[in-house]
Design a protein around this motif. Structure first.
Motif, PDB file in Angstrom:
ATOM      1  N   ALA A 193       0.900  -1.487  -0.026  1.00 56.82           N
ATOM      2  CA  ALA A 193       0.336  -0.116  -0.039  1.00 56.82           C
ATOM      3  C   ALA A 193       0.811   1.321  -0.010  1.00 56.82           C
ATOM      4  CB  ALA A 193      -0.905   0.064   1.150  1.00 56.82           C
ATOM      5  N   GLU A 194       2.016   1.266   0.697  1.00 59.33           N
ATOM      6  CA  GLU A 194       2.576   2.565   0.697  1.00 59.33           C
ATOM      7  C   GLU A 194       3.699   2.449  -0.148  1.00 59.33           C
ATOM      8  OE1 GLU A 194       1.654   4.769   2.639  1.00 59.33           O
ATOM      9  OE2 GLU A 194      -0.139   3.441   3.553  1.00 59.33           O
ATOM     10  N   ARG A 195       3.775   1.512  -1.209  1.00 60.01           N
ATOM     11  CA  ARG A 195       4.780   1.554  -2.064  1.00 60.01           C
ATOM     12  C   ARG A 195       4.697   2.470  -3.226  1.00 60.01           C
ATOM     13  NH1 ARG A 195       7.177  -3.553  -1.972  1.00 60.01           N
ATOM     14  NH2 ARG A 195       8.163  -3.096  -3.758  1.00 60.01           N
ATOM     15  N   GLY A 196       5.699   3.039  -3.914  1.00 67.23           N
ATOM     16  CA  GLY A 196       5.451   3.947  -5.096  1.00 67.23           C
ATOM     17  C   GLY A 196       5.012   3.042  -6.249  1.00 67.23           C
ATOM     18  N   SER A 197       5.537   1.658  -6.297  1.00 69.73           N
ATOM     19  CA  SER A 197       5.146   0.653  -7.461  1.00 69.73           C
ATOM     20  C   SER A 197       5.422  -0.444  -6.881  1.00 69.73           C
ATOM     21  CB  SER A 197       5.948   0.977  -8.429  1.00 69.73           C
ATOM     22  OG  SER A 197       7.474   1.054  -8.349  1.00 69.73           O
ATOM     23  N   VAL A 198       4.979  -1.510  -7.632  1.00 70.30           N
ATOM     24  CA  VAL A 198       5.436  -2.931  -7.206  1.00 70.30           C
ATOM     25  C   VAL A 198       5.747  -3.590  -8.539  1.00 70.30           C
ATOM     26  CG1 VAL A 198       3.603  -3.365  -5.514  1.00 70.30           C
ATOM     27  CG2 VAL A 198       3.085  -3.440  -7.709  1.00 70.30           C
ATOM     28  N   SER A 199       6.478  -4.686  -8.354  1.00 66.15           N
ATOM     29  CA  SER A 199       7.159  -5.550  -9.506  1.00 66.15           C
ATOM     30  C   SER A 199       6.106  -6.776  -9.895  1.00 66.15           C
ATOM     31  CB  SER A 199       8.485  -5.974  -9.095  1.00 66.15           C
ATOM     32  OG  SER A 199       8.520  -6.842  -8.358  1.00 66.15           O
ATOM     33  N   VAL A 200       6.371  -7.278 -10.970  1.00 66.19           N
ATOM     34  CA  VAL A 200       5.592  -8.451 -11.283  1.00 66.19           C
ATOM     35  C   VAL A 200       5.945  -9.606 -10.615  1.00 66.19           C
ATOM     36  CG1 VAL A 200       5.378 -10.015 -13.235  1.00 66.19           C
ATOM     37  CG2 VAL A 200       5.201  -7.635 -13.669  1.00 66.19           C
ATOM     38  N   GLU A 201       7.198  -9.809 -10.109  1.00 66.56           N
ATOM     39  CA  GLU A 201       7.689 -10.740  -9.123  1.00 66.56           C
ATOM     40  C   GLU A 201       6.979 -10.671  -8.034  1.00 66.56           C
ATOM     41  OE1 GLU A 201      10.165 -10.313 -12.622  1.00 66.56           O
ATOM     42  OE2 GLU A 201       9.630  -8.853 -10.941  1.00 66.56           O
ATOM     43  N   GLU A 202       6.785  -9.735  -7.469  1.00 64.90           N
ATOM     44  CA  GLU A 202       6.140  -9.214  -6.285  1.00 64.90           C
ATOM     45  C   GLU A 202       4.686  -9.696  -6.319  1.00 64.90           C
ATOM     46  OE1 GLU A 202       8.362  -5.830  -3.895  1.00 64.90           O
ATOM     47  OE2 GLU A 202       7.358  -5.261  -5.702  1.00 64.90           O
ATOM     48  N   ILE A 203       4.129  -9.481  -7.325  1.00 65.77           N
ATOM     49  CA  ILE A 203       2.706  -9.928  -7.219  1.00 65.77           C
ATOM     50  C   ILE A 203       2.236 -11.108  -7.879  1.00 65.77           C
ATOM     51  CG2 ILE A 203       1.902  -7.496  -7.354  1.00 65.77           C
ATOM     52  CD1 ILE A 203       1.480  -7.722 -10.208  1.00 65.77           C
ATOM     53  N   ALA A 204       3.359 -11.756  -8.593  1.00 62.91           N
ATOM     54  CA  ALA A 204       2.721 -12.895  -9.014  1.00 62.91           C
ATOM     55  C   ALA A 204       2.428 -14.025  -8.235  1.00 62.91           C
ATOM     56  CB  ALA A 204       4.201 -13.545  -9.978  1.00 62.91           C
TER      57      ALA A 204
END
Length: 311
Positions: A193-204
């Protein structure tokens, strides 16, 4: 062989209405359900039309039927005839047709959360007597409805290379209204939630909330091209339901910034980094030709709301 006058007279209004319904629904079974007929009755009506015209009107395939060139030609005339009869019925019942006109709008699911309600609110102020009916649907079903004359305008979403939604003749009029970028909706109390962005690896490996996939549309709500097989914990067709599930911490789902005005408390929209941007275009689609006053009014309202969201 040309069709004779006598053969044309064999094409009943019931047959033309059934033709339009089959063209819109894509199967004899779905048309029968919509009309309250048996499937055999629909089949008989279509067989009678084919006999009267001396032409094959549908190509059969495992998932249903598609109009042939002859079928599309007959449908165009059927739509004109059926619309004229409906207009005559309105006039005979005393309904006024210009300022009190009617417009039928179709839209893809997320458009129903922000763009469509705002456009309708604007119309009520500027054209209080204009009657708009709406229908949510998949792109193939909405395109069939435009071709069948049961919708006047449709809001459709597309991804690059943004081809026309079908290849039939005449070509549909496609007017781009808005482009936005796909992101993910995450719980406000979650790790992203507090991140400026997320990576594909993190959400996979995250639990996903998605719409159930259909033959018309793929699984919606899961980031495209994720490595491995995504874990879908919850399925829901309605986007606001999915967002409320996100707020409850049940998982994450894809979303666009255009949904921000409708996002419930407890949800954050976060971009995805490290991959090519997933662009989504919203277009106003209709059959070619001039627009009457009621349709112009609705089209202006939709353009205005799309422009406001783009600012």
């Amino acid at each position: 062989m040309p069709i004779t006058h006598g053969e044309l007279m064999e094409m009943t209004l019931v047959g033309l209405r059934v033709l339009r319904e089959v063209a819109e629904r894509g199967t004899f079974t779905a048309a029968a359900d919509a009309l309250g007929y048996t499937q055999s009755a629909v089949s008989r009506q279509m067989a009678s039309l084919e006999q009267a015209t001396g032409a094959r009107l549908f190509d059969r395939y495992p998932g249903g039927v598609r109009l042939t060139g002859s079928g599309r030609a007959l449908l165009r005339h059927a739509v004109v005839a059926l619309d004229a009869l409906e207009a005559a019925d309105w006039e005979l019942r005393g309904a006024e047709e210009v300022e009190r006109g009617r417009v039928r709008l179709g839209f893809f699911p997320t458009a129903g959360a922000v763009v469509v309600p705002r456009a309708l609110a604007m119309l009520r102020q500027d054209h209080p007597h204009l009657q708009v009916t709406t229908r949510e649907g998949t792109t193939p079903s909405l395109v069939r409805a435009l071709r069948a004359g049961t919708l006047d305008l449709a809001l459709l979403s597309s991804r690059p290379p943004h081809r026309s939604p079908d290849t039939d003749d005449p070509p549909l009029s496609v007017e781009p209204l808005l482009e936005t970028h796909l992101a993910v909706a995450v719980p406000a109390g979650g790790p992203f939630a507090e991140r400026g962005s997320v990576s594909v690896e993190e959400i996979a490996g995250a639990p996903w909330i998605a719409s159930p996939g259909t033959a018309d549309e793929p699984l919606l709500g899961v980031w495209p091209g994720l490595p491995g097989r995504p874990t879908v914990h919850h399925t829901a067709r309605d986007w606001l339901t999915k967002l409320h599930l996100v707020a409850a911490g049940a998982g994450i789902t894809t979303a666009t910034p255009t949904l921000l005005p409708a996002v419930p408390p407890g949800v954050r929209i976060v971009p995805v980094e490290g991959v090519a941007e997933e662009v989504r275009r919203v277009s106003l689609v209709r059959m070619p030709g001039p627009l009457g006053t009621p349709r112009q009014a609705l089209a202006r309202a939709l353009r205005r709301q799309a422009a406001d969201l783009a600012d």
